[in-house]
Design an enzyme around this catalytic site. Structure first.
Site, PDB file in Angstrom:
ATOM      1  N   HIS A   1      34.555  44.953  28.133  1.00  0.00           N
ATOM      2  CA  HIS A   1      34.934  46.362  28.258  1.00  0.00           C
ATOM      3  C   HIS A   1      33.897  47.155  29.058  1.00  0.00           C
ATOM      4  CE1 HIS A   1      37.218  45.040  24.623  1.00  0.00           C
ATOM      5  NE2 HIS A   1      38.169  45.714  25.237  1.00  0.00           N
TER       6      HIS A   1
ATOM      7  N   HIS B   1      36.034  46.244  34.162  1.00  0.00           N
ATOM      8  CA  HIS B   1      37.337  46.153  33.493  1.00  0.00           C
ATOM      9  C   HIS B   1      38.139  47.430  33.702  1.00  0.00           C
ATOM     10  CE1 HIS B   1      40.391  45.924  30.366  1.00  0.00           C
ATOM     11  NE2 HIS B   1      39.878  46.993  29.789  1.00  0.00           N
TER      12      HIS B   1
ATOM     13  N   HIS C   1      39.799  54.758  29.776  1.00  0.00           N
ATOM     14  CA  HIS C   1      40.452  54.232  28.572  1.00  0.00           C
ATOM     15  C   HIS C   1      39.523  53.421  27.673  1.00  0.00           C
ATOM     16  CE1 HIS C   1      40.687  50.343  30.653  1.00  0.00           C
ATOM     17  NE2 HIS C   1      41.055  49.811  29.503  1.00  0.00           N
ATOM     18  N   ASP C   2      38.385  52.968  28.184  1.00  0.00           N
ATOM     19  CA  ASP C   2      37.409  52.247  27.362  1.00  0.00           C
ATOM     20  C   ASP C   2      36.006  52.834  27.500  1.00  0.00           C
ATOM     21  OD1 ASP C   2      38.763  50.303  25.871  1.00  0.00           O
ATOM     22  OD2 ASP C   2      38.852  48.905  27.550  1.00  0.00           O
TER      23      ASP C   2
END
Length: 262
Positions: free
Chosen positions: A110, A114, A152-153
């Site tokens: 992550h 990514h 998103h991460d």
């Protein structure tokens, strides 16, 4: 970003390059107007997206990250967001630097690499299924999708939701054991956007308050949808809706958000 994308050539060029036309949905495709303005793509380095295969399925985030001195997320994000005129270029570059810095490069999965890979894949899939720049939504909603992919991460520290819940981690307590990390990522991204507001250099300063609120809503909804524990439930609900005669992701607001959340 300024180290890797030369924005100075923007003023001296005219027309739309082939790669920019593709990023904007193809020749003749315009953004829906926002506040009476129509987004016109700005140029940076001609052909950069084509050279790096940004927006294509065979885009290699690992190779681009090495080539671009460990800044693949900044490069991909800027290339996908630069057609949106409502985003101030100087504020955008500063924001992307902050977002990328919040990712732990030592995280084996992550990481910012990514995030870049996922954002590119999302853009590719939405483009190929015919939903990019064809729906009755405003440009800021399309931009919110890219922002969601970028962050998103963000801040991920290598633990999953079950680990945090079982260990009674502070984040699990804060978010009531529900989509713990996804709530954390969404709130972290929103905070990064809001941080710039105090200094007057706000990404969304050109948007009316109502549109800025919807921009935030789309980001939160799309990031919360990345909770893998909810995927089967969400997919089942989408299949039911997909079979309805009234299903229309091009015009119906509820169908649009549900579809893009897949």
């Amino acid at each position: 970003v300024s180290q890797f994308v030369d924005t100075s050539v923007a003023a001296g060029m005219s027309g739309v390059a082939e790669d920019e036309a593709k990023l904007c949905g193809g020749p003749g495709r315009n953004f829906r107007e926002t506040g009476g303005r129509r987004a016109v793509p700005l140029k940076t380095i001609p052909g950069l997206s084509v050279d790096l295969r940004i927006g294509e399925w065979d885009f290699n985030a690992l190779e681009v990250n090495e080539e671009r001195h460990n800044h693949v997320l900044q490069v991909v994000a800027f290339e996908l967001l630069r057609p949106f005129r409502f985003l101030p270029r100087d504020v955008l570059t500063s924001f992307l630097e902050k977002v990328e810095s919040k990712y732990d490069a030592s995280n084996p999965y992550h990481s910012h690499i990514h995030a870049a890979d996922m954002t590119n894949s999302f853009f590719y899939l939405v483009s190929k299924c015919g939903l990019w720049m064809t729906c009755d939504i405003t440009e800021y909603q399309y931009a919110a999708m890219i922002f969601s992919g970028i962050g998103h991460d963000v801040g991920h520290f290598g633990r999953n939701n079950m680990f945090l819940i079982n260990g009674r981690h502070e984040l699990a307590v804060t978010h009531n054991d529900r989509s713990v990390l996804e709530n954390f990522h969404a709130s972290t991204l929103v905070r990064l956007i809001e941080e710039q507001k105090e200094g007057g250099a706000w990404l969304l300063k050109q948007l009316p308050l109502e549109q800025a609120s919807k921009f935030r809503l789309w980001i939160i909804t799309l990031i919360l949808a990345t909770d893998t524990q909810k995927h089967l439930e969400d997919l089942g609900a989408f299949r039911v809706r997909l079979g309805a005669d009234s299903f229309d992701p091009h015009a119906e607001a509820t169908d649009q958000l549900q579809t893009f959340s897949m």
